[in-house]
Design a protein around this motif. Structure first.
Motif, short mmCIF file in Angstrom:
data_model
loop_
_atom_site.label_atom_id
_atom_site.label_comp_id
_atom_site.label_asym_id
_atom_site.label_seq_id
_atom_site.Cartn_x
_atom_site.Cartn_y
_atom_site.Cartn_z
N MET A 1 8.14 -3.14 1.86
CA MET A 1 7.39 -2.33 2.82
C MET A 1 6.38 -3.23 3.53
SD MET A 1 4.82 0.88 2.15
CE MET A 1 5.99 1.73 1.10
N MET A 2 6.24 -3.08 4.86
CA MET A 2 5.22 -3.83 5.60
C MET A 2 3.85 -3.49 5.05
SD MET A 2 6.69 -3.40 9.47
CE MET A 2 5.20 -4.16 10.13
N ARG A 3 3.02 -4.53 4.92
CA ARG A 3 1.77 -4.33 4.22
C ARG A 3 0.84 -3.35 4.93
NH1 ARG A 3 0.97 -10.65 2.21
NH2 ARG A 3 2.76 -10.60 0.80
N GLY A 4 0.81 -3.40 6.25
CA GLY A 4 -0.02 -2.44 6.97
C GLY A 4 0.53 -1.03 6.87
N LEU A 5 1.87 -0.94 6.86
CA LEU A 5 2.50 0.37 6.76
C LEU A 5 2.23 1.03 5.42
CD1 LEU A 5 4.37 2.45 8.08
CD2 LEU A 5 6.32 1.15 7.18
N ALA A 6 2.05 0.21 4.37
CA ALA A 6 1.81 0.76 3.04
C ALA A 6 0.56 1.62 3.00
CB ALA A 6 1.72 -0.37 2.02
N TRP A 7 -0.50 1.13 3.66
CA TRP A 7 -1.74 1.92 3.69
C TRP A 7 -1.53 3.24 4.43
CZ3 TRP A 7 -5.80 1.05 0.75
CH2 TRP A 7 -6.00 -0.23 0.23
N ILE A 8 -0.80 3.17 5.53
CA ILE A 8 -0.55 4.39 6.31
C ILE A 8 0.29 5.37 5.50
CG2 ILE A 8 0.55 5.30 8.38
CD1 ILE A 8 -0.09 2.64 9.75
N ALA A 9 1.36 4.85 4.85
CA ALA A 9 2.23 5.71 4.06
C ALA A 9 1.47 6.33 2.89
CB ALA A 9 3.43 4.91 3.54
N GLY A 10 0.61 5.53 2.24
CA GLY A 10 -0.17 6.05 1.12
C GLY A 10 -1.13 7.14 1.56
N ALA A 11 -1.81 6.90 2.69
CA ALA A 11 -2.74 7.91 3.19
C ALA A 11 -2.01 9.18 3.60
CB ALA A 11 -3.53 7.35 4.37
N ALA A 12 -0.81 9.02 4.21
CA ALA A 12 -0.02 10.19 4.61
C ALA A 12 0.45 10.97 3.39
CB ALA A 12 1.17 9.74 5.46
N ALA A 13 0.91 10.24 2.36
CA ALA A 13 1.36 10.92 1.14
C ALA A 13 0.23 11.69 0.49
CB ALA A 13 1.93 9.90 0.16
N LEU A 14 -0.96 11.08 0.47
CA LEU A 14 -2.11 11.77 -0.12
C LEU A 14 -2.47 13.01 0.68
CD1 LEU A 14 -4.40 11.93 -2.15
CD2 LEU A 14 -5.72 10.34 -0.72
N ALA A 15 -2.44 12.90 2.00
CA ALA A 15 -2.77 14.05 2.85
C ALA A 15 -1.76 15.17 2.65
CB ALA A 15 -2.81 13.62 4.31
N VAL A 16 -0.47 14.82 2.57
CA VAL A 16 0.56 15.85 2.36
C VAL A 16 0.38 16.51 0.99
CG1 VAL A 16 3.03 16.24 2.08
CG2 VAL A 16 2.20 14.77 3.92
N CYS A 17 0.05 15.72 -0.02
CA CYS A 17 -0.17 16.29 -1.36
C CYS A 17 -1.31 17.29 -1.35
CB CYS A 17 -0.48 15.17 -2.36
SG CYS A 17 0.95 14.19 -2.85
N LEU A 18 -2.39 16.94 -0.70
CA LEU A 18 -3.55 17.84 -0.68
C LEU A 18 -3.24 19.10 0.11
CD1 LEU A 18 -6.44 15.26 -0.16
CD2 LEU A 18 -5.75 16.39 -2.28
N LEU A 394 10.47 8.45 1.11
CA LEU A 394 9.93 7.59 0.05
C LEU A 394 10.87 6.43 -0.25
CD1 LEU A 394 7.97 6.91 -2.24
CD2 LEU A 394 9.09 8.66 -3.63
N PHE A 395 12.16 6.73 -0.39
CA PHE A 395 13.14 5.67 -0.67
C PHE A 395 13.35 4.77 0.54
CE2 PHE A 395 14.12 8.24 -4.34
CZ PHE A 395 14.56 7.31 -5.29
N ALA A 396 13.27 5.36 1.76
CA ALA A 396 13.48 4.56 2.97
C ALA A 396 12.36 3.54 3.15
CB ALA A 396 13.57 5.48 4.18
N LEU A 397 11.15 3.92 2.83
CA LEU A 397 10.02 3.00 2.98
C LEU A 397 10.02 1.91 1.92
CD1 LEU A 397 7.23 5.58 3.86
CD2 LEU A 397 8.15 3.82 5.38
N SER A 398 10.45 2.27 0.71
CA SER A 398 10.49 1.28 -0.38
C SER A 398 11.41 1.80 -1.47
CB SER A 398 9.09 1.03 -0.93
OG SER A 398 9.15 0.26 -2.12
N PHE A 485 -1.75 1.14 -3.94
CA PHE A 485 -2.46 2.37 -3.57
C PHE A 485 -1.46 3.48 -3.24
CE2 PHE A 485 -3.69 5.05 0.01
CZ PHE A 485 -4.82 5.68 -0.49
N ALA A 486 -0.42 3.16 -2.45
CA ALA A 486 0.54 4.16 -1.99
C ALA A 486 1.39 4.70 -3.14
CB ALA A 486 1.44 3.56 -0.91
N LEU A 487 1.63 3.85 -4.17
CA LEU A 487 2.52 4.27 -5.25
C LEU A 487 2.01 5.53 -5.96
CD1 LEU A 487 5.02 3.70 -6.96
CD2 LEU A 487 3.59 2.22 -8.41
N GLY A 488 0.69 5.66 -6.13
CA GLY A 488 0.12 6.82 -6.83
C GLY A 488 0.41 8.13 -6.13
#
Length: 565
Positions: A1-18, A394-398, A485-488
């Protein structure tokens, strides 16, 4: 996964969870309230109550049959083996097993016994029901027919059934002391004073013992034996050639003490029809059959919302005329039911017997359920599709992140279900909590279990993640913190997606809104637990990034090579 994209994906996953957690919280509350506040379309909320008994001319009672209905609250079928008087009485009439509708709670089953209407029809779905029930009961038909009625019961019978209209009454609130003897004493006194054609007696103490000590406890058996003595006194005082004693339980108790669910010890209860008017019979009946059978015996109209049928085979004097009368009442009920269900035309056609009418009703229910499911399918598919998109993304990103999260999902279900089924010993059942006062506590514990299991899932995912690389790197490696960060939240999102698939199935099968029938409450209870898990996983998603970072920081793969990081 691109390193900058990881932060975006992690933040998006957290937002969707909430967001999903909040939506699950709202849906859980809505669905629960739909059951509790169910407004039956089959009842008659505006129907006038029968006039006070003093305004109804009483029939001569010396020649009329008399029925004594005894409702023993919370009496398990197996407990009757410890009741000597009940064992003796079984030899003098019908010894039946009555199957309760769901939920097997007191107010709903009292109403079913007195009216012949299941909670789907009566609208009495919980013990929180308030006001007068919107269905006709034996009290209504007996009083409107001019019979003398006596009631000795808790004050709830006044609120639910306006039982204070009867000519002879005794009401007292439940207390901690043994109350059944008092209700029996007063019933005997009322019978001697008024010679009622219908007497209703409620005995509460096995229910109290079941809640306090459990359905398999010595204290419960002792309460059953005390009630057995009181039943013996009641029968001895009132027995004669014209009196039919109907001794029934509203529900049983699981060993731990609760009820409300589908367990056999809760839903299969004793129903005895005893006395000279009762025929020797053995077998199984529905709890909805009790009121029609009583009405047929007394020669009064069957409560018009009764779904059951008169079991004329249990009455010595009942013949073909009684069976025909019961069939006519079944057709009358079915006509009103089908009209409320919106079935057009003449669906009953030539159906005249109870069995033929029951077939028409079953077909109508099946057709309506299929229609409802077709209407709910787009919503269910949309929710399921959204869950699958999240998993695919999730699988497509990593793919490594996807695999690690999948192992975390497996760990989540092992931990959560292990706590629920093995450690706690629960089922998907309303019997899981002992009393209504413990419901909030029960669900709070399930939220705590889900949050804990979610964090364990994050730990497992973080433990597996480095093993999927030949040259694993921890979160302190430059540029890789975003992945850890995104893995959690990604792991928590994967769990929530699998729960969403299960919720989607329920929404298709039964729906969140209760319009004309209750859902299957076993699956309904699981559905509530799924939503509660999703709600608690919002908190787990907030903590998951910290968990995955700490696991990565101290993972054995990296401890021996700190210099490379």
């Amino acid at each position: 996964m691109m390193r900058g994209l990881a932060w975006i994906a992690g933040a998006a996953a957290l937002a969707v969870c909430l967001l999903a957690a909040y939506a699950a919280y709202l849906l859980a509350g809505y669905s629960w309230n739909q059951v509790v506040s169910y407004h039956t379309p089959f009842g008659d909320y505006e129907r006038p109550w029968v006039a006070d008994a003093t305004d109804v001319p009483a029939k001569e009672t010396s020649a009329t049959p008399r029925a004594v209905l005894v409702i023993v609250d919370g009496l398990r079928l197996d407990a009757t083996e410890q009741m000597s008087h009940v064992r003796t009485l079984r030899q003098y009439g019908g010894d039946m097993v009555a199957v309760t509708p769901q939920p097997s709670l007191s107010y709903p089953t009292w109403t079913t016994i007195l009216s012949g209407a299941s909670p789907d029809v009566s609208g009495v779905t919980t013990n929180w029901f308030e006001g007068a029930v919107p269905v006709e009961t034996m009290l209504d038909t007996a009083l409107s027919s001019g019979l003398t009625v006596a009631v000795s019961a808790p004050e709830d019978f006044v609120t639910l059934y306006a039982a204070d209209r009867a000519q002879a009454t005794f009401f007292r609130e439940w207390t901690k002391k043994y109350m059944s003897a008092t209700y029996v004493d007063e019933a005997i006194a009322l019978a001697e004073a008024t010679d009622p054609s219908l007497m209703v007696v409620h005995l509460p103490d096995t229910d109290k013992a079941g809640h306090d000590f459990g359905g398999d406890s010595d204290e419960y058996v002792q309460a059953a034996r005390l009630i057995d003595n009181d039943i013996g006194r009641l029968v001895e005082a009132l027995q004669d050639d014209r009196t039919l004693f109907v001794i029934v339980a509203d529900h049983g108790h699981v060993d731990a003490g609760g009820h409300g669910g589908w367990e056999p010890e809760v839903t299969r209860v004793p129903a005895l029809f005893i006395g000279p008017p009762a025929a020797l019979a053995r077998g199984q009946i529905s709890q909805t059959d009790i009121a029609p059978t009583l009405a047929t015996f007394l020669g009064v109209p069957v409560p018009r919302h009764a779904e059951g049928r008169a079991r004329v085979e249990m009455l010595v004097a009942a013949g073909e005329e009684a069976a025909t009368f019961s069939d006519a009442q079944a057709r009358s009920f079915a006509a009103g039911y089908l009209d409320a269900l919106g079935v057009a035309g003449d669906p009953l056609g030539q159906a005249s017997t109870y069995a033929e009418v029951a077939t028409v009703l079953a077909d109508a229910r099946t057709a309506r359920l299929a229609q409802d499911r077709a209407g709910r399918l787009p919503l269910a598919l949309g929710l399921a599709g959204g869950a699958l998109v999240a998993l695919v993304a999730l699988f497509a990103l990593s793919w490594r992140g996807g695999v690690a999260a999948s192992v975390g999902v497996l760990a989540y279900y092992v931990v959560y279900n292990g706590l629920y089924f093995v450690i706690r010993g629960h089922h998907w059942s309303l019997s899981a909590f002992n009393t209504e006062s413990l419901i909030q506590h029960f669900f709070n514990l399930r939220m705590a279990d889900a949050a804990l299991a979610g964090l364990v899932a994050a730990v497992v995912a973080a433990g597996v993640y480095p093993l999927l690389r030949r040259d694993p790197k921890g979160p302190r490696t430059h540029g890789l913190l975003g992945e850890w960060f995104a893995l959690g939240p990604a792991t928590v999102l994967a769990i929530m997606s699998t729960l969403a698939l299960q919720v989607a199935w329920f929404l298709w099968a039964w729906g969140a809104e209760v319009i004309w029938r209750l859902p299957d409450l076993k699956w309904g209870f699981k559905y509530d637990l799924d939503l509660i898990q999703a709600t608690a996983l919002g908190a787990a998603a907030l903590l998951a990034p910290v968990v995955t970072y700490l696991v990565g920081r101290y993972h054995p793969k990296f401890r021996t090579r700190p210099a490379k990081e």
